[in-house]
Design a protein around this motif. Sequence first.
Motif, PDB file in Angstrom:
ATOM      1  N   VAL A 189       0.867  -1.019  -0.016  1.00 56.53           N
ATOM      2  CA  VAL A 189       0.048   0.054  -0.110  1.00 56.53           C
ATOM      3  C   VAL A 189       0.897   1.222   0.066  1.00 56.53           C
ATOM      4  O   VAL A 189       0.272   2.353  -0.077  1.00 56.53           O
ATOM      5  CB  VAL A 189      -0.814   0.236   1.267  1.00 56.53           C
ATOM      6  N   ASN A 190       1.954   1.143   0.251  1.00 56.31           N
ATOM      7  CA  ASN A 190       3.051   2.300   0.160  1.00 56.31           C
ATOM      8  C   ASN A 190       3.673   2.602  -1.061  1.00 56.31           C
ATOM      9  O   ASN A 190       4.501   3.380  -1.323  1.00 56.31           O
ATOM     10  CB  ASN A 190       4.076   2.090   1.454  1.00 56.31           C
ATOM     11  N   ALA A 191       3.503   1.767  -1.802  1.00 50.28           N
ATOM     12  CA  ALA A 191       4.150   1.998  -3.217  1.00 50.28           C
ATOM     13  C   ALA A 191       3.330   2.959  -4.092  1.00 50.28           C
ATOM     14  O   ALA A 191       2.351   3.487  -3.684  1.00 50.28           O
ATOM     15  CB  ALA A 191       4.148   0.510  -4.100  1.00 50.28           C
ATOM     16  N   PRO A 192       4.248   3.292  -5.016  1.00 47.07           N
ATOM     17  CA  PRO A 192       3.259   4.695  -6.176  1.00 47.07           C
ATOM     18  C   PRO A 192       2.026   3.880  -6.518  1.00 47.07           C
ATOM     19  O   PRO A 192       2.011   2.646  -6.521  1.00 47.07           O
ATOM     20  CB  PRO A 192       4.383   4.652  -7.192  1.00 47.07           C
ATOM     21  N   ARG A 193       1.132   4.593  -6.713  1.00 46.56           N
ATOM     22  CA  ARG A 193      -0.445   4.463  -6.890  1.00 46.56           C
ATOM     23  C   ARG A 193      -0.774   3.177  -7.875  1.00 46.56           C
ATOM     24  O   ARG A 193      -1.453   2.255  -7.596  1.00 46.56           O
ATOM     25  CB  ARG A 193      -1.024   5.511  -7.397  1.00 46.56           C
ATOM     26  N   HIS A 194       0.290   3.063  -9.019  1.00 46.11           N
ATOM     27  CA  HIS A 194      -0.073   2.220  -9.861  1.00 46.11           C
ATOM     28  C   HIS A 194       0.836   0.716  -9.845  1.00 46.11           C
ATOM     29  O   HIS A 194       0.770   0.127 -10.647  1.00 46.11           O
ATOM     30  CB  HIS A 194      -0.092   2.624 -11.152  1.00 46.11           C
ATOM     31  N   THR A 195       1.723   0.774  -8.839  1.00 49.86           N
ATOM     32  CA  THR A 195       2.331  -0.305  -8.587  1.00 49.86           C
ATOM     33  C   THR A 195       2.011  -1.211  -7.097  1.00 49.86           C
ATOM     34  O   THR A 195       2.821  -1.897  -6.703  1.00 49.86           O
ATOM     35  CB  THR A 195       4.041  -0.234  -8.799  1.00 49.86           C
ATOM     36  N   GLN A 196       0.882  -0.659  -6.639  1.00 47.64           N
ATOM     37  CA  GLN A 196       0.552  -1.244  -5.243  1.00 47.64           C
ATOM     38  C   GLN A 196      -0.006  -2.715  -5.465  1.00 47.64           C
ATOM     39  O   GLN A 196       0.080  -3.371  -4.517  1.00 47.64           O
ATOM     40  CB  GLN A 196      -0.679  -0.354  -4.614  1.00 47.64           C
ATOM     41  N   GLN A 197      -0.458  -3.107  -6.810  1.00 45.87           N
ATOM     42  CA  GLN A 197      -1.210  -3.910  -6.942  1.00 45.87           C
ATOM     43  C   GLN A 197      -0.620  -5.172  -7.610  1.00 45.87           C
ATOM     44  O   GLN A 197       0.097  -4.989  -8.398  1.00 45.87           O
ATOM     45  CB  GLN A 197      -2.561  -3.605  -7.854  1.00 45.87           C
ATOM     46  N   SER A 198      -1.384  -6.445  -7.382  1.00 43.87           N
ATOM     47  CA  SER A 198      -0.764  -7.726  -7.754  1.00 43.87           C
ATOM     48  C   SER A 198      -1.731  -8.270  -8.251  1.00 43.87           C
ATOM     49  O   SER A 198      -2.854  -8.250  -7.585  1.00 43.87           O
ATOM     50  CB  SER A 198       0.483  -8.460  -6.803  1.00 43.87           C
ATOM     51  N   GLN A 199      -1.304  -9.387  -9.185  1.00 41.80           N
ATOM     52  CA  GLN A 199      -2.473 -10.448  -9.433  1.00 41.80           C
ATOM     53  C   GLN A 199      -1.891 -11.934  -9.055  1.00 41.80           C
ATOM     54  O   GLN A 199      -0.929 -12.034  -9.319  1.00 41.80           O
ATOM     55  CB  GLN A 199      -2.776 -10.436 -10.808  1.00 41.80           C
ATOM     56  N   ILE A 200      -2.784 -12.623  -8.831  1.00 43.16           N
ATOM     57  CA  ILE A 200      -2.450 -13.833  -8.061  1.00 43.16           C
ATOM     58  C   ILE A 200      -3.456 -15.050  -8.587  1.00 43.16           C
ATOM     59  O   ILE A 200      -4.668 -14.687  -8.355  1.00 43.16           O
ATOM     60  CB  ILE A 200      -2.128 -13.784  -6.544  1.00 43.16           C
ATOM     61  N   LEU A 201      -2.825 -16.228  -8.595  1.00 43.25           N
ATOM     62  CA  LEU A 201      -3.762 -17.492  -8.977  1.00 43.25           C
ATOM     63  C   LEU A 201      -4.254 -18.003  -7.743  1.00 43.25           C
ATOM     64  O   LEU A 201      -3.622 -18.490  -6.972  1.00 43.25           O
ATOM     65  CB  LEU A 201      -2.780 -18.376  -9.560  1.00 43.25           C
ATOM     66  N   VAL A 202      -5.409 -18.111  -7.677  1.00 39.23           N
ATOM     67  CA  VAL A 202      -6.284 -18.775  -6.267  1.00 39.23           C
ATOM     68  C   VAL A 202      -7.117 -19.962  -6.931  1.00 39.23           C
ATOM     69  O   VAL A 202      -8.301 -19.569  -7.672  1.00 39.23           O
ATOM     70  CB  VAL A 202      -6.972 -17.560  -5.604  1.00 39.23           C
ATOM     71  N   PRO A 203      -6.750 -21.163  -6.781  1.00 38.82           N
ATOM     72  CA  PRO A 203      -7.635 -22.234  -6.978  1.00 38.82           C
ATOM     73  C   PRO A 203      -9.035 -21.939  -6.391  1.00 38.82           C
ATOM     74  O   PRO A 203      -9.225 -21.716  -5.111  1.00 38.82           O
ATOM     75  CB  PRO A 203      -7.058 -23.495  -6.692  1.00 38.82           C
ATOM     76  N   VAL A 204     -10.180 -22.172  -6.771  1.00 44.48           N
ATOM     77  CA  VAL A 204     -11.559 -22.010  -6.177  1.00 44.48           C
ATOM     78  C   VAL A 204     -11.769 -22.773  -5.217  1.00 44.48           C
ATOM     79  O   VAL A 204     -12.366 -22.314  -3.879  1.00 44.48           O
ATOM     80  CB  VAL A 204     -12.584 -22.276  -7.157  1.00 44.48           C
ATOM     81  N   ASP A 205     -11.280 -23.914  -5.105  1.00 47.79           N
ATOM     82  CA  ASP A 205     -11.444 -24.860  -3.825  1.00 47.79           C
ATOM     83  C   ASP A 205     -10.285 -24.690  -2.692  1.00 47.79           C
ATOM     84  O   ASP A 205     -10.348 -25.386  -1.742  1.00 47.79           O
ATOM     85  CB  ASP A 205     -11.149 -26.350  -4.148  1.00 47.79           C
ATOM     86  N   THR A 206      -9.617 -23.565  -2.871  1.00 52.53           N
ATOM     87  CA  THR A 206      -8.722 -23.198  -1.616  1.00 52.53           C
ATOM     88  C   THR A 206      -9.671 -22.882  -0.300  1.00 52.53           C
ATOM     89  O   THR A 206     -10.479 -21.919  -0.444  1.00 52.53           O
ATOM     90  CB  THR A 206      -7.892 -22.046  -2.023  1.00 52.53           C
ATOM     91  N   LYS A 207      -8.998 -23.292   0.953  1.00 52.12           N
ATOM     92  CA  LYS A 207      -9.846 -22.981   1.968  1.00 52.12           C
ATOM     93  C   LYS A 207      -9.777 -21.645   2.187  1.00 52.12           C
ATOM     94  O   LYS A 207      -8.778 -20.679   2.130  1.00 52.12           O
ATOM     95  CB  LYS A 207      -8.886 -23.316   3.249  1.00 52.12           C
ATOM     96  N   GLY A 208     -11.095 -21.054   2.713  1.00 55.03           N
ATOM     97  CA  GLY A 208     -11.050 -19.509   2.989  1.00 55.03           C
ATOM     98  C   GLY A 208     -11.780 -18.762   1.772  1.00 55.03           C
ATOM     99  O   GLY A 208     -12.203 -17.791   1.789  1.00 55.03           O
ATOM    100  N   VAL A 209     -12.130 -19.579   0.480  1.00 50.79           N
ATOM    101  CA  VAL A 209     -12.756 -19.047  -0.406  1.00 50.79           C
ATOM    102  C   VAL A 209     -14.185 -19.397  -0.412  1.00 50.79           C
ATOM    103  O   VAL A 209     -14.596 -20.364  -0.355  1.00 50.79           O
ATOM    104  CB  VAL A 209     -12.208 -19.411  -1.801  1.00 50.79           C
ATOM    105  N   THR A 210     -15.078 -18.459  -0.178  1.00 56.43           N
ATOM    106  CA  THR A 210     -16.398 -18.643  -0.160  1.00 56.43           C
ATOM    107  C   THR A 210     -17.350 -17.973  -1.456  1.00 56.43           C
ATOM    108  O   THR A 210     -17.011 -16.687  -1.512  1.00 56.43           O
ATOM    109  CB  THR A 210     -17.124 -18.234   1.002  1.00 56.43           C
ATOM    110  N   LEU A 211     -17.961 -18.855  -2.232  1.00 57.29           N
ATOM    111  CA  LEU A 211     -18.860 -17.916  -3.168  1.00 57.29           C
ATOM    112  C   LEU A 211     -20.142 -17.702  -2.319  1.00 57.29           C
ATOM    113  O   LEU A 211     -20.961 -18.663  -2.216  1.00 57.29           O
ATOM    114  CB  LEU A 211     -19.339 -19.215  -4.344  1.00 57.29           C
TER     115      LEU A 211
END
Length: 318
Positions: A189-211
């Motif tokens: 959150v402390n990086a410049p505005r357009h480099t704060q974000q990342s994309q990550i792969l999350v398998p849908v059946d991972t613990k903690g994912v609720t649809l």
Amino acid sequence: MKFTFTDKVDDLVSRVEGFMNENVYPAEAVFHEFLEKSDNRWTIPPIMEELKKKAKAQGLWNLFLAEFEDYGAGLNNLEYAPLAEIMGRSPIGSEAFNCSAPDTGNMEVLARYGTQAQRDEWLVPLLNGEIRSAFAMTEPAVASSDATNVQCTIDRQGNEYVINGRKWWTSGALDPRCKIMIVMGKTDVNAPRHTQQSQILVPVDTKGVTLLRPLNVFGSDDAPHGHAEVLLENVRVPASNIIGGEGEGFAIAQGRLGPGRIHHCMRLIGCAQRALELMCKRAENRVAFGKKLSDQGSVREDIAKSACEIEQARLLTL
Ligand SMILES: Cc1cc2nc3c(=O)[nH]c(=O)nc-3n(C[C@H](O)[C@H](O)[C@H](O)COP(=O)(O)OP(=O)(O)OC[C@H]3O[C@@H](n4cnc5c(N)ncnc54)[C@H](O)[C@@H]3O)c2cc1C
């Protein structure tokens, strides 16, 4: 303005048209009837997998993918436009050719920014049409048209990332074949505005994912595809699931949504064109006040205006 296409594109146009006439339009009623009769709306009518098999066997497959000619047709975005328009004429058209969102955008992300291991695990089954995927960027809490606002956190802890956030409009997450989500969040959150974000792969059946629920669009849940609200609570994935690197999420989102949004325009022009054709047919058959609707001045004017608007949108998209 006149757009002309290569022989290769013209050939694909006539083959995709032929496939739509022979297979896709006749399958629409079968698809919807199956869902109407089914106890579970979040299930895939078998006709869809049959259509996919046929289209794949005819080489009408992954036509959107510019990279990897082995898999796709090797067309650029402009060359893909007339094909996407034809597929978009049916709500079940694009998927039959493995050309539907959000898989197309996700495949492009993996093809362009993924590691070899990520491609082997997720891109190959997506290209083969064996699984489906979702893209989780938009959040209920913030104005997500400006993606720098997303609040979801992606924190590095040892060899893992821990993800916390709430997403919505995650299209396709409720499809039982959806196995993987690309989640966008903040790694710094402390990086410049357009480099704060990342994309990550999350398998849908991972613990903690609720649809949590499907959202409605103009009163429709859009089953069995759907647009889900998704809760991510202390979701842990290996650090190797990050796409590109930390801070690259915003740039990747631009790379994805650039072509992806235009693909939607192409498909919707096809949808509008078909609606116009149905309107013309109706106007030819229906009689009001002693004349066919197609002979009524105001109806003719409406039809002509729609035809102009569609052609204008088509030219703008091209
Ligand atoms: C059917 C459907 C499917 C979707 N699928 C996905 C998906 O798969 N994954 C995903 O992450 N998201 C998805 N979305 C979400 C979509 O990307 C967002 O709705 C969109 O980015 C807008 O964000 P928002 O809803 O937060 O609206 P907000 O950002 O809150 O925008 C609110 C209003 O502000 C206006 N506005 C925004 N920016 C400007 C500006 N610069 N100038 C003037 N007005 C502006 C908008 O037009 C809008 O009226 C989907 C949405 C729909 C409807």
